[in-house]
Write a protein that holds these residues in place. Structure first.
Motif, short mmCIF file in Angstrom:
data_model
loop_
_atom_site.label_atom_id
_atom_site.label_comp_id
_atom_site.label_asym_id
_atom_site.label_seq_id
_atom_site.Cartn_x
_atom_site.Cartn_y
_atom_site.Cartn_z
N ALA A 55 0.80 -1.22 0.00
CA ALA A 55 0.00 0.00 0.00
C ALA A 55 0.84 1.28 0.00
N LEU A 56 2.15 1.15 0.09
CA LEU A 56 2.98 2.35 0.17
C LEU A 56 2.90 3.19 -1.09
N GLN A 57 2.93 4.48 -0.91
CA GLN A 57 2.94 5.45 -2.00
C GLN A 57 4.32 6.09 -2.02
N PHE A 58 4.95 6.15 -3.17
CA PHE A 58 6.29 6.72 -3.27
C PHE A 58 6.28 7.95 -4.17
N ALA A 59 7.14 8.91 -3.85
CA ALA A 59 7.26 10.14 -4.64
C ALA A 59 8.70 10.62 -4.59
N GLY A 60 9.51 10.17 -5.53
CA GLY A 60 10.90 10.62 -5.59
C GLY A 60 11.81 9.88 -4.62
N THR A 61 12.95 10.49 -4.38
CA THR A 61 13.95 9.89 -3.49
C THR A 61 14.48 10.94 -2.51
N LEU A 62 15.07 10.44 -1.44
CA LEU A 62 15.73 11.29 -0.46
C LEU A 62 17.20 10.92 -0.39
N VAL A 63 18.05 11.90 -0.21
CA VAL A 63 19.48 11.65 -0.03
C VAL A 63 19.67 11.17 1.40
N ASN A 64 20.45 10.11 1.56
CA ASN A 64 20.73 9.53 2.87
C ASN A 64 21.86 10.33 3.53
N PRO A 65 21.60 11.01 4.64
CA PRO A 65 22.62 11.85 5.26
C PRO A 65 23.79 11.08 5.86
N ILE A 66 23.65 9.78 6.12
CA ILE A 66 24.79 9.04 6.68
C ILE A 66 25.57 8.26 5.63
N ALA A 67 25.14 8.33 4.37
CA ALA A 67 25.81 7.57 3.31
C ALA A 67 27.29 7.91 3.18
N ARG A 68 27.64 9.14 3.39
CA ARG A 68 29.05 9.54 3.22
C ARG A 68 29.96 8.97 4.29
N PHE A 69 29.39 8.41 5.34
CA PHE A 69 30.19 7.83 6.41
C PHE A 69 30.35 6.32 6.29
#
Length: 73
Positions: A55-69
């Motif tokens: 049932a989830l509705q998706f709209a775009g993406t978010l940048v993961n703030p911890i990815a750079r670590f």
């Protein structure tokens, strides 16, 4: 720091390594799930407990703030 806590936890409990790979906490970005859109559809029950992701509705993406670590090889 969140990234340190995630890394420390993953190192301390290696048995679910497959899930750590499947749900990569250090992915560069992830899909944006819009919980309010479910409510706007007028569903009496927001999520089907037998298949909650259907049932989830998706709209775009978010940048993961911890990815750079991420400690990547």
């Amino acid at each position: 720091m969140v990234s340190f806590s995630v890394s420390r936890y993953q190192a301390s409990v290696p048995w679910p390594a497959g899930k750590f790979e499947r749900y990569d906490m250090f992915a560069g970005e992830f899909p944006l799930s819009c919980l309010n859109r479910l409510r706007l559809r007028g569903n009496r029950q927001m999520v089907d407990l037998a298949g909650p992701s259907a049932a989830l509705q998706f709209a775009g993406t978010l940048v993961n703030p911890i990815a750079r670590f991420a400690a990547r090889p």
